[in-house]
Design a protein around this motif. Structure first.
Motif, PDB file in Angstrom:
ATOM      1  N   UNK A 150      87.849 -17.910  29.402  1.00  0.00           N
ATOM      2  CA  UNK A 150      87.626 -16.580  28.848  1.00  0.00           C
ATOM      3  C   UNK A 150      87.005 -15.618  29.846  1.00  0.00           C
ATOM      4  N   UNK A 151      86.274 -16.125  30.837  1.00  0.00           N
ATOM      5  CA  UNK A 151      85.484 -15.216  31.654  1.00  0.00           C
ATOM      6  C   UNK A 151      85.765 -15.179  33.121  1.00  0.00           C
ATOM      7  N   UNK A 152      86.819 -15.867  33.576  1.00  0.00           N
ATOM      8  CA  UNK A 152      87.001 -15.923  35.025  1.00  0.00           C
ATOM      9  C   UNK A 152      87.242 -14.552  35.627  1.00  0.00           C
ATOM     10  N   UNK A 153      87.991 -13.676  34.913  1.00  0.00           N
ATOM     11  CA  UNK A 153      88.272 -12.351  35.472  1.00  0.00           C
ATOM     12  C   UNK A 153      87.020 -11.470  35.491  1.00  0.00           C
ATOM     13  N   UNK A 154      86.111 -11.707  34.526  1.00  0.00           N
ATOM     14  CA  UNK A 154      84.850 -10.957  34.521  1.00  0.00           C
ATOM     15  C   UNK A 154      84.015 -11.336  35.743  1.00  0.00           C
ATOM     16  N   UNK A 155      83.966 -12.657  36.016  1.00  0.00           N
ATOM     17  CA  UNK A 155      83.200 -13.137  37.173  1.00  0.00           C
ATOM     18  C   UNK A 155      83.814 -12.627  38.472  1.00  0.00           C
TER      19      UNK A 155
ATOM     20  N   UNK B  82      77.737 -11.677  34.032  1.00  0.00           N
ATOM     21  CA  UNK B  82      77.937 -12.857  34.886  1.00  0.00           C
ATOM     22  C   UNK B  82      76.606 -13.542  35.189  1.00  0.00           C
ATOM     23  N   UNK B  83      75.599 -12.751  35.581  1.00  0.00           N
ATOM     24  CA  UNK B  83      74.289 -13.320  35.902  1.00  0.00           C
ATOM     25  C   UNK B  83      73.680 -13.984  34.672  1.00  0.00           C
TER      26      UNK B  83
ATOM     27  N   UNK C  23      79.535 -14.688  27.422  1.00  0.00           N
ATOM     28  CA  UNK C  23      80.786 -14.282  28.053  1.00  0.00           C
ATOM     29  C   UNK C  23      81.889 -14.059  27.023  1.00  0.00           C
ATOM     30  N   UNK C  24      81.956 -14.967  26.025  1.00  0.00           N
ATOM     31  CA  UNK C  24      83.028 -14.873  25.045  1.00  0.00           C
ATOM     32  C   UNK C  24      82.905 -13.592  24.217  1.00  0.00           C
TER      33      UNK C  24
ATOM     34  N   UNK D 101      66.892 -10.827  28.376  1.00  0.00           N
ATOM     35  CA  UNK D 101      66.566  -9.429  28.627  1.00  0.00           C
ATOM     36  C   UNK D 101      67.754  -8.706  29.289  1.00  0.00           C
ATOM     37  N   UNK D 102      68.423  -9.391  30.233  1.00  0.00           N
ATOM     38  CA  UNK D 102      69.575  -8.807  30.920  1.00  0.00           C
ATOM     39  C   UNK D 102      70.732  -8.536  29.967  1.00  0.00           C
ATOM     40  N   UNK D 103      71.025  -9.493  29.094  1.00  0.00           N
ATOM     41  CA  UNK D 103      72.138  -9.324  28.151  1.00  0.00           C
ATOM     42  C   UNK D 103      71.881  -8.129  27.245  1.00  0.00           C
ATOM     43  N   UNK D 104      70.655  -8.055  26.720  1.00  0.00           N
ATOM     44  CA  UNK D 104      70.321  -6.954  25.822  1.00  0.00           C
ATOM     45  C   UNK D 104      70.449  -5.612  26.538  1.00  0.00           C
ATOM     46  N   UNK D 105      70.065  -5.579  27.791  1.00  0.00           N
ATOM     47  CA  UNK D 105      69.959  -4.306  28.508  1.00  0.00           C
ATOM     48  C   UNK D 105      71.301  -3.713  28.907  1.00  0.00           C
ATOM     49  N   UNK D 106      72.383  -4.460  28.799  1.00  0.00           N
ATOM     50  CA  UNK D 106      73.694  -3.949  29.218  1.00  0.00           C
ATOM     51  C   UNK D 106      73.984  -2.615  28.524  1.00  0.00           C
ATOM     52  N   UNK D 107      74.310  -1.557  29.295  1.00  0.00           N
ATOM     53  CA  UNK D 107      74.475  -0.225  28.707  1.00  0.00           C
ATOM     54  C   UNK D 107      75.881   0.070  28.191  1.00  0.00           C
ATOM     55  N   UNK D 108      76.742  -0.962  28.133  1.00  0.00           N
ATOM     56  CA  UNK D 108      78.147  -0.677  27.823  1.00  0.00           C
ATOM     57  C   UNK D 108      78.334  -0.072  26.434  1.00  0.00           C
TER      58      UNK D 108
END
Length: 613
Positions: free
Chosen positions: A43-48, A68-69, A87-88, A266-273
Motif C-alpha cells: 500500500x505504501x511503497x510509492x509514498x515512501x 513515511x517517518x 500508511x494504509x 505527534x508527527x502523524x497528528x501534525x500532518x497539515x494535509x
C-alpha cells in the motif's frame, strides 16, 4: 487512482489478518509480522519512494515525509499494526481526496465539453468536415441535430431549439431561427440549421468560457494563500517539536522507546494535509456549484470578495432595463417630425450605440455614405456630424447647452435625443426602454443576501433614471453622468463601503467600472468576449436574481472554509496535547489526520449537491 485502489484491495486482507494475529497472539507470530510488512509495502511503497525523491530535491517537509517517518518508526519499534495503519489510512485519504476532486470536476464537466473538435463547412454546395481552427469569419457551417455548435455564428437557414445549459444554466431549450445568434458550446436539439460564422475559434464563446474556467484555479483567495503560508511554517515547527518531544524526555527518563512512540504519534497528528486539501477543495466546489447555474467566477479570490460585499452599484441601460429601445414620440420644433428623424438617423450613421440603432431603424431608409461627410463622437453627450453640407448635433441636453442652442426643457418620460441643425433646434426624439422582468425581485434578494447599500450610476436623464430606481426599489440614483463622472461616483461609493463593492453592468460599455470595483459582474454576455475579459464574475444570461445566488454561494463557501479550519485545528491541537502526555496513541493520531481530512473533504464537497442556496 485505480492503481491505489487495487493495492489497497491487496493490502487490506493482509493487514486485517496480520493485525488479528498480532493482537490475539496467534502462532507463529513471525508469519503475521510478515503479512503486516507485506501490506505496508503493497500500500505504501510509492509514498515512501515519493518521500525519498523529495528529500533528494531538499523538499522533505511534506505529508509524505511525515507519513513515511511516522509509519516506518512505528514498525521499527515493533508497533507493526499501527505503522501499517498510518500508511494504509493515509492512502485511503488520498483516494477520497482524488474522488472528491473528481466529483467537483464532474460538476463542471459540461463546460469541459463545450468545445467541438470538428466543423461541417459548406463549400460550393458540398460539406467538408474540418478543424474548427481553420474556419474563417463569414464561412457557412451546417449544424446537424445532436451536434454541438463549434463557433459563434448567426442562423441563416432553418429553425431549431438549442440546449444552452452549459453556457447559461437555462433548463429550457431556446428556440432559434434566421437572424438569431447561435453560440458555440450550445447543442442543436431538433433540426438542421446553417449558420454564418461571426467569430474565429479562438474568439468564440466556448473558448472564452473554457479559458475562464482554466484560469480560475490560479486566482487564490486570501484564505487559501494564508493556509499555504501557514503550512510552510507549521510543518517545520511540529517536526522540531516532535524531535524535542523525543530527545529531551529520553535524556531525563531514559525511556527512548516510549518517547519515540509519542514523537511519532505527534508527527502523524501534525500532518497539515487536511488543511492543504480541504480549503482549496471548498473553493473549487463553490466555483463548480456556481458554474452549474451559469455563473462563471474567475477565481476563489472573488468568491471571498462576494461573500463580504455590502454594496452593489448598477449600470441602468441593458442591466436593469432591457436595453431594447423603441421610438415613443417625436417632438418637432419648426420642422416636420420626419425631418427630425431623418437628420438624426443620418448623423448617427456610423454609430453603433443602441439609441443610434433605434433611430436608424425608425427612419427605415437607406443612407448613402456620401451624405455624411464626417462624424465625431462626443463622449457622454452625443455626436456631431456633417450631413449634406450641414452641421447636425444629436445628443442630450448637455450637448445643447454646450453649443448654446435653446431646447425643449420639458423632456417627458424616456431618453431624449435632442437634434440641432446648424445650431438651430429642430426637436427631440423620445426613446423608451423597459425595466427587466425580475429586476425588483433581484434587488430584494440582494438585500436579503446582505447587500445594505445599492445605487444606480447612469448617463441618462434624471427623470427616466429615477423612474427606473423607483421601479426596482433603489433610492440612490445618480444620473446625467459622463464616463469620468461615473468613475468618480463609483470610487466615492467604494470609500463608504465597509465590506466590498460589486459593480453590475452589461460588460461592453462598462469595462472601466467592472475593473475598478472590488468585483465586477457582467450580465447577459453569452457571446461577448469583451465582457468575459473585463468582468470578475460572468453571468451568462439576463437573470438578475443570479447575482444574489452568486453571493449566497460565496457566503456558503466561506462558511464551510472557516468551519473546516476551526474543526481541523481544534481536533489536531487537542490530539497533539493528549499525545504529548501519552493519552492518545497512533490510532487517535490516524483519526486526527486521515479521519479529519475525509470529514473536511466531505464537508467541502457537499456544496456541489446543494440544490437551493
Amino acid at each position: 487512482m485505480s492503481g491505489k485502489v487495487l493495492r489497497l484491495a491487496v493490502a487490506l486482507p493482509l493487514f486485517v489478518t496480520g493485525t488479528l494475529g498480532h493482537y490475539l497472539g496467534w502462532s507463529p507470530p513471525d508469519l503475521f509480522t510478515v503479512l503486516l510488512l507485506a501490506a505496508y509495502v503493497a500500500v505504501g511503497y510509492d509514498v515512501v519512494l515519493g518521500a525519498f525523491s523529495n528529500i533528494a530535491r531538499l523538499r522533505f517537509l511534506d505529508e509524505r515525509f511525515l507519513m513515511t517517518v511516522a509509519s516506518a518508526g512505528a514498525v521499527l519499534i515493533g508497533e507493526y499494526p499501527e505503522g501499517v495503519a498510518v500508511m494504509m489510512f493515509y492512502v485511503v485519504g488520498e483516494i477520497f481526496e482524488s474522488r472528491a476532486v473528481e466529483r467537483a470536476r464532474e460538476s463542471i464537466s459540461d463546460l469541459m465539453d463545450l468545445q467541438q473538435d470538428y466543423a461541417n463547412l459548406e463549400i460550393n454546395g458540398s460539406i467538408e468536415t474540418v478543424d474548427p481552427d481553420t474556419v474563417s469569419v463569414g464561412d457557412v457551417l451546417v449544424i446537424k441535430p445532436g451536434e454541438r455548435i463549434p463557433l459563434d455564428g448567426t442562423v441563416t437557414e432553418g429553425r431549431t431549439s438549442l440546449d444552452m445549459r452549459a453556457l447559461t444554466g437555462e433548463s429550457a431549450p431556446r428556440d432559434t431561427g434566421p437572424g438569431d445568434a447561435a453560440l458555440s458550446g450550445s447543442v442543436n436539439l431538433t433540426n438542421m440549421i446553417r449558420i454564418r460564422v461571426t467569430a474565429v475559434y479562438s474568439e468564440s464563446t466556448a473558448t472564452k468560457v473554457m479559458d475562464l474556467v482554466e484560469d480560475a484555479a490560479s486566482k487564490k483567495a486570501h484564505t487559501e494563500k494564508f493556509i499555504t503560508r501557514f503550512s510552510r511554517y507549521y510543518t517545520p515547527a511540529v517536526v522540531a517539536s516532535a524531535i524535542a518531544l523525543v530527545v529531551f524526555p529520553t535524556l531525563i527518563t531514559g525511556q527512548w522507546e516510549l518517547w519515540l512512540y509519542r514523537g511519532l504519534t505527534f508527527l502523524v497528528v501534525s500532518c497539515p494535509c487536511a488543511l492543504v486539501i480541504s480549503v482549496p477543495m471548498a473553493f473549487f466546489s463553490g466555483i463548480g456549484r456556481a458554474s452549474g447555474s451559469g455563473i462563471m467566477i474567475k477565481g476563489s479570490n472573488y468568491l471571498e470578495i462576494l461573500s463580504g460585499a455590502d454594496t452593489a452599484v448598477f449600470d441602468k441601460t441593458g442591466t436593469l432595463t432591457e436595453g431594447r429601445f423603441s421610438v415613443d414620440t417625436v417632438h418637432a420644433v419648426g420642422a416636420e417630425e420626419g425631418y427630425v428623424i431623418e437628420m438624426a438617423a443620418k448623423a448617427e450613421l456610423y454609430s453603433d450605440h443602441p439609441l443610434s440603432e433605434t433611430i436608424k431603424a425608425e427612419y427605415g431608409m437607406d443612407i448613402g455614405p456620401e451624405e455624411v461627410e464626417y462624424m465625431e463622437n462626443l463622449a457622454g453627450r452625443g455626436i456631431v456630424a456633417g450631413v449634406n453640407g450641414r452641421t447636425v448635433h444629436a445628443g442630450n441636453r448637455s450637448l445643447m447647452e454646450e453649443i448654446g442652442t435653446d431646447f425643449c426643457a420639458d423632456e417627458g418620460g424616456g431618453t431624449n435625443v435632442h437634434v440641432a441643425v446648424d445650431r438651430e433646434y429642430i426637436g427631440h426624439i423620445i426613446v423608451t426602454d423597459t425595466v427587466k422582468e425580475g429586476a425588483a425581485e433581484a434587488v430584494s434578494e440582494l438585500r436579503a443576501a446582505g447587500i445594505r447599500r445599492m445605487a444606480i450610476l447612469t448617463g441618462d436623464n434624471p427623470s427616466v433614471s429615477r423612474a427606473v430606481g423607483d421601479a426596482v426599489g433603489i433610492e440612490d440614483v445618480r444620473a446625467g453622468l459622463l464616463p469620468d463622472g461615473k468613475m468618480r461616483e463609483l470610487e466615492n461609493i467604494m470609500e463608504g463601503s465597509s465590506g466590498g463593492t460589486i459593480f453590475v453592468g452589461d460588460g461592453i460599455n462598462d469595462a472601466p467600472s467592472l475593473r475598478r470595483a472590488d468585483a465586477g459582474i457582467a450580465m447577459g454576455v453569452a457571446g461577448s468576449g469583451a465582457a468575459i475579459e473585463a468582468a470578475d464574475v460572468v453571468i451568462m444570461d439576463d437573470d438578475l436574481t443570479k447575482i444574489a445566488s452568486a453571493i449566497r454561494i460565496s457566503k456558503k463557501t466561506m462558511q464551510i472554509v472557516r468551519g473546516n479550519i476551526v474543526f481541523i485545528l481544534g481536533v489536531k491541537f487537542s490530539v497533539l496535547a493528549l499525545a504529548m502526555f501519552g493519552l492518545a496513541g497512533m490510532w487517535a493520531a490516524v483519526f486526527a489526520d486521515v479521519g479529519v481530512s475525509m470529514i473536511a473533504l466531505a464537508n467541502s464537497a457537499r456544496l456541489l449537491g446543494m440544490k437551493n442556496i
